[in-house]
Design a protein around this motif. Structure first.
Motif, short mmCIF file in Angstrom:
data_model
loop_
_atom_site.label_atom_id
_atom_site.label_comp_id
_atom_site.label_asym_id
_atom_site.label_seq_id
_atom_site.Cartn_x
_atom_site.Cartn_y
_atom_site.Cartn_z
N LEU A 90 51.61 22.59 17.04
CA LEU A 90 50.61 22.43 15.99
C LEU A 90 50.62 20.97 15.53
CD1 LEU A 90 48.63 24.22 14.30
CD2 LEU A 90 50.40 24.30 12.56
N SER A 91 49.51 20.27 15.71
CA SER A 91 49.47 18.84 15.36
C SER A 91 49.36 18.66 13.86
CB SER A 91 48.28 18.18 16.06
OG SER A 91 47.06 18.74 15.63
N ALA A 92 49.87 17.52 13.38
CA ALA A 92 49.81 17.21 11.95
C ALA A 92 48.36 17.06 11.51
CB ALA A 92 50.59 15.92 11.67
N ARG A 93 48.04 17.63 10.36
CA ARG A 93 46.67 17.56 9.85
C ARG A 93 46.63 17.91 8.37
NH1 ARG A 93 43.41 21.33 13.50
NH2 ARG A 93 44.85 20.47 15.04
N SER A 94 45.55 17.53 7.72
CA SER A 94 45.30 17.90 6.33
C SER A 94 43.82 18.18 6.17
CB SER A 94 45.75 16.79 5.37
OG SER A 94 45.00 15.60 5.59
N HIS A 95 43.44 18.75 5.03
CA HIS A 95 42.04 19.08 4.75
C HIS A 95 41.45 20.03 5.80
CE1 HIS A 95 41.65 16.07 1.48
NE2 HIS A 95 42.56 15.43 2.19
N HIS A 96 42.31 20.92 6.33
CA HIS A 96 41.90 21.92 7.31
C HIS A 96 41.74 23.27 6.62
CE1 HIS A 96 46.26 21.88 6.83
NE2 HIS A 96 46.25 23.17 7.12
N THR A 97 41.45 24.29 7.40
CA THR A 97 41.39 25.65 6.87
C THR A 97 42.39 26.54 7.62
OG1 THR A 97 39.57 26.20 8.38
CG2 THR A 97 39.00 25.51 6.14
N THR A 98 42.87 27.56 6.95
CA THR A 98 43.71 28.59 7.55
C THR A 98 43.15 29.95 7.13
OG1 THR A 98 45.67 27.17 7.44
CG2 THR A 98 46.04 29.52 7.77
N THR A 99 42.77 30.75 8.11
CA THR A 99 42.10 32.02 7.85
C THR A 99 42.90 33.16 8.48
OG1 THR A 99 39.97 30.88 7.93
CG2 THR A 99 39.93 33.28 8.05
N ALA A 100 43.16 34.21 7.71
CA ALA A 100 43.86 35.38 8.23
C ALA A 100 42.89 36.23 9.04
CB ALA A 100 44.44 36.19 7.08
N LEU A 101 43.26 36.54 10.29
CA LEU A 101 42.44 37.39 11.15
C LEU A 101 42.85 38.84 11.01
CD1 LEU A 101 42.41 35.14 14.36
CD2 LEU A 101 40.76 35.20 12.47
N GLY A 102 42.02 39.73 11.52
CA GLY A 102 42.28 41.16 11.40
C GLY A 102 43.51 41.63 12.14
N ASP A 103 43.95 40.89 13.17
CA ASP A 103 45.11 41.32 13.96
C ASP A 103 46.42 40.72 13.47
OD1 ASP A 103 44.85 38.69 14.69
OD2 ASP A 103 44.37 39.06 16.79
N GLY A 104 46.38 40.04 12.31
CA GLY A 104 47.61 39.48 11.74
C GLY A 104 47.83 38.02 12.06
N ARG A 105 47.08 37.48 13.00
CA ARG A 105 47.22 36.07 13.32
C ARG A 105 46.50 35.19 12.29
NH1 ARG A 105 45.04 35.45 19.28
NH2 ARG A 105 43.41 36.78 18.34
N LEU A 106 46.84 33.92 12.28
CA LEU A 106 46.20 32.94 11.41
C LEU A 106 45.43 31.94 12.27
CD1 LEU A 106 49.20 32.15 9.02
CD2 LEU A 106 47.36 33.82 8.67
N LEU A 107 44.22 31.64 11.86
CA LEU A 107 43.37 30.69 12.57
C LEU A 107 43.35 29.38 11.77
CD1 LEU A 107 41.27 29.99 14.80
CD2 LEU A 107 39.52 30.89 13.25
N VAL A 108 43.85 28.30 12.38
CA VAL A 108 43.90 26.98 11.76
C VAL A 108 42.84 26.11 12.42
CG1 VAL A 108 45.33 24.96 11.27
CG2 VAL A 108 46.36 27.24 11.32
N LEU A 109 41.96 25.51 11.61
CA LEU A 109 40.82 24.78 12.16
C LEU A 109 40.61 23.43 11.48
CD1 LEU A 109 38.14 27.63 12.33
CD2 LEU A 109 39.32 26.59 14.29
N GLY A 110 40.32 22.41 12.32
CA GLY A 110 39.80 21.14 11.84
C GLY A 110 40.74 20.35 10.97
N GLY A 111 40.14 19.52 10.11
CA GLY A 111 40.89 18.64 9.24
C GLY A 111 40.92 17.22 9.78
N VAL A 112 41.83 16.42 9.26
CA VAL A 112 42.03 15.05 9.72
C VAL A 112 43.50 14.86 10.07
CG1 VAL A 112 40.10 14.02 8.46
CG2 VAL A 112 42.31 14.26 7.34
N ASP A 113 43.76 14.01 11.08
CA ASP A 113 45.16 13.74 11.44
C ASP A 113 45.68 12.56 10.63
OD1 ASP A 113 44.15 11.41 12.60
OD2 ASP A 113 44.32 12.15 14.65
N ASP A 114 46.92 12.14 10.91
CA ASP A 114 47.54 11.08 10.11
C ASP A 114 46.95 9.70 10.40
OD1 ASP A 114 48.55 10.86 12.65
OD2 ASP A 114 50.65 11.02 12.08
#
Length: 245
Positions: A1-25
């Motif tokens: 998982l690459s370093a990032r901020s200002h991203h989103t984390t969404t809980a999926l129906g199967d228990g996994r988490l979806l991490v999307l977008g943002g900006v890197d360092d």
């Protein structure tokens, strides 16, 4: 998982988490996504998800009733986005849907009981609802005050409550940073400015503004339109060492 901020984390129906977008360092806007398994046979395992069609930060990612994820707005180096896309975690595939009525960033999105997604906050007071079944937008009422990053929650009555958020002028902050350079009494525009405790979006905007100006006089003329409040804010920042350059 690459370093990032200002991203989103969404809980999926199967228990996994979806991490999307943002900006890197380095301030680069990201389209990449990851699927994280916090529990199960392999707790902590991470796998790559198909990247978003649009790199962005400060967007929203809302799980729909059918398990797909609706990603809305945000911004890139050029400013706010109206892009709307839906991710299917089963097929690992993205589709573009009808864009938002206007570009929007720093907003909130909430899944309503009827399956529509309420969008509120950001730089405008208007609120909208997105209907995924018909791929359409409708306009709702307006917030009393403009606010960024509000908390939006559904009450037991079915009503929606918006709490807090920030109300500030991005142009004023840009002006503050520019005035800090002018305060150095240099006849040349600084080529490099180091930022501390400053919103990452300002770097790209500020650098673009510097490239457009070829002298301090030209830069001062651009700032003068922002008014005396900006100068007061700049002096406050100088006293508190918010910017070093």
């Amino acid at each position: 998982l690459s370093a990032r901020s200002h991203h989103t984390t969404t809980a999926l129906g199967d228990g996994r988490l979806l991490v999307l977008g943002g900006v890197d360092d380095q301030g680069n806007y990201l389209a990449s996504g990851y699927l994280v398994s916090p529990a199960g046979p392999s707790p902590g395992s991470v796998s790559s998800a198909s990247p978003m069609p649009t790199p962005r930060a400060d967007h929203t990612a809302t799980r729909l009733l059918d398990g797909r994820v609706l990603v809305l707005g945000g911004h890139d180096a050029l400013g706010p986005l109206d892009a709307a896309e839906i991710y299917d975690p089963v097929s690992d595939y993205w589709i573009a849907v009808t864009p938002m009525p206007t570009p929007r960033t720093d907003h909130a999105a909430l899944l309503l009981a009827d399956g529509e997604v309420l969008v509120a906050g950001g730089d405008i007071t208007a609120t909208w609802a997105y209907d995924a079944a018909n791929d359409g937008w409708s306009t709702l009422g307006s917030l009393a005050t403009r606010r960024r990053h509000p908390a939006v929650v559904m009450l037991p009555s079915g009503e929606v409550l918006a709490i807090g958020g920030a109300n500030f002028s991005m142009s004023a902050l840009i002006g503050v940073l520019m005035l800090m350079g002018i305060a150095a009494k240099s006849t040349r525009i600084p080529s490099i400015i180091q930022f501390r405790c400053i919103d990452h979006r300002l770097q790209n905007v500020l650098q673009h503004a510097f490239k457009k100006c070829h002298s301090m006089d030209e830069l001062i003329k651009k700032i003068s339109a922002l008014g005396p409040q900006v100068e007061m804010d700049a002096r406050f920042c100088a006293q508190n060492n918010d910017l070093a350059g």
